[in-house]
Scaffold this motif. Structure first.
Motif, mmCIF file in Angstrom:
data_model
loop_
_atom_site.group_PDB
_atom_site.id
_atom_site.type_symbol
_atom_site.label_atom_id
_atom_site.label_comp_id
_atom_site.label_asym_id
_atom_site.label_seq_id
_atom_site.Cartn_x
_atom_site.Cartn_y
_atom_site.Cartn_z
ATOM 1 N N GLU A 1 39.922 -19.174 -26.349
ATOM 2 C CA GLU A 1 40.753 -17.853 -26.482
ATOM 3 C C GLU A 1 40.706 -16.936 -25.182
ATOM 4 N N THR A 2 39.713 -17.093 -24.342
ATOM 5 C CA THR A 2 39.572 -16.446 -23.133
ATOM 6 C C THR A 2 40.565 -16.949 -21.953
ATOM 7 N N SER A 3 41.000 -17.991 -22.182
ATOM 8 C CA SER A 3 41.905 -18.667 -21.079
ATOM 9 C C SER A 3 43.491 -18.599 -21.680
ATOM 10 N N GLN B 1 48.118 -23.227 -16.481
ATOM 11 C CA GLN B 1 46.740 -23.577 -15.611
ATOM 12 C C GLN B 1 45.829 -24.179 -16.441
ATOM 13 N N SER B 2 45.486 -23.737 -17.730
ATOM 14 C CA SER B 2 44.360 -24.109 -18.338
ATOM 15 C C SER B 2 44.596 -25.526 -18.986
ATOM 16 N N TYR B 3 45.784 -25.631 -19.478
ATOM 17 C CA TYR B 3 46.163 -27.306 -19.690
ATOM 18 C C TYR B 3 46.215 -28.082 -18.852
ATOM 19 N N PHE B 4 46.714 -27.594 -17.374
ATOM 20 C CA PHE B 4 46.696 -28.624 -16.377
ATOM 21 C C PHE B 4 45.282 -29.136 -15.921
ATOM 22 N N LYS B 5 44.385 -28.222 -15.981
ATOM 23 C CA LYS B 5 43.033 -28.181 -15.842
ATOM 24 C C LYS B 5 42.300 -29.300 -16.657
#
Length: 316
Positions: free
Chosen positions: A168-170, A176-180
């Motif tokens: 939730e924090t991201s 960017q979160s999915y790519f990471k």
């Protein structure tokens, strides 16, 4: 299944376009027909039998290829040296390899982004542009598709499932979160992230959405998920303006152009197609009221009609 032309592949080629990348190319239709190149979507999609159906094989020399990292091109899912500008260079290598002077460029979804970028950089080589499901590659277009407040408003339940994979924090930075996760996570996390991404996008391409995915499509999901996330995370026009296409639309003023977009396209906003049409007032602009993103019945018929009209125009 909709279809006008069932065209067999006449030749295939493996063209090495860099030290790293080799492209799979198909050639169909008549050898001395009107040259047309088909650009698939994604980034991360691939060509198929359906890709050949828009073009009369008795009048067109049809060129199709899997873009870098996609389909049967190698290496699969390679992100190095993989941008829209590399694909523009690839188009030039393919054109010269096949001995084509000028050609019609046909692209849908991200294929429209690539088609427009190529035409801006090489306007003298484009006989006509035929574009479907316009995606201009701007940050606002990316945000509409992935971040909350765009397509999520049409499919809130499915979007919640898509977003829940990320802590939730991201979630304020889903791209960017999915790519990471796709590049730094465990094998299981990478596969699940690609699967969720692909199901969110592909689920809404038709008027009858299906977010269930396909049990036989994992390899396709992994490719389109990773490549789309990479392009979205890094921007479509590295080193250039976010509004690259519209900023350079003046380069297209002498190219015959058809713009076709579905009224209910929730992936690529109709407003983007309208922005392009305003920047290119000479274009033949069609909003189809009973269509969404994919080439369903109305969209398919319209595109075939346009290609048949161009065949008559360039046969004179």
């Amino acid at each position: 299944m909709i279809g006008y032309f069932h065209t067999p592949v006449r030749k295939t080629y493996q063209l090495k376009v860099s030290k790293l990348h080799t492209l799979m190319i198909e050639e169909c239709g008549v050898p001395f027909g009107i040259p047309v190149v088909f650009l698939h979507g994604g980034p991360g999609g691939s060509i198929s039998e359906k890709s050949r159906r828009f073009f009369d094989p008795k009048r067109y020399r049809i060129i199709l290829f899997d873009q870098r990292g996609c389909g049967a091109s190698t290496p699969t899912r390679e992100l190095k040296d993989n941008t829209v500008f590399h694909s523009v260079e690839d188009l030039e290598k393919i054109r010269k390899f096949l001995g084509i002077d000028r050609w019609i460029v046909f692209g849908g979804s991200y294929g429209s982004t690539l088609a427009l970028t190529y035409a801006i950089m090489h306007p003298e080589l484009v006989m006509a542009l035929v574009l479907r499901g316009i995606f201009l590659g701007r940050q606002s277009d990316i945000d509409w598709m992935i971040e909350k407040g765009g397509a999520s408003e049409f499919y809130p339940e499915e979007y919640e499932q898509f977003a829940q994979l990320i802590p939730e924090t991201s979630r304020h930075q889903l791209v960017q979160s999915y790519f990471k996760m796709m590049t730094e996570g465990t094998a299981q996390e990478r596969d699940e992230a690609a699967k969720r991404w692909a199901e969110w996008e592909s689920g809404q391409v038709t008027l009858q959405p299906d977010f269930s995915g396909s049990p036989v499509a994992l390899e396709w999901q992994k490719t389109i998920g990773l490549l789309e996330a990479a392009y979205f995370a890094h921007g479509f026009f590295p080193g250039k303006s976010d509004n690259f296409i519209l900023d350079h639309a003046y380069q297209l003023q002498n190219i015959p152009m058809a713009i076709v977009h579905g009224r209910f396209d929730t992936i690529c906003r109709p407003s983007g197609a309208y922005d392009l049409a305003k920047a290119c007032p000479h274009a033949r602009f069609s909003i189809l009221e009973e269509s969404s993103h994919a080439s369903e019945a109305h969209m398919f018929r319209k595109l075939v009609e346009i290609m048949d009209d161009l065949a008559l125009k360039f046969s004179d």
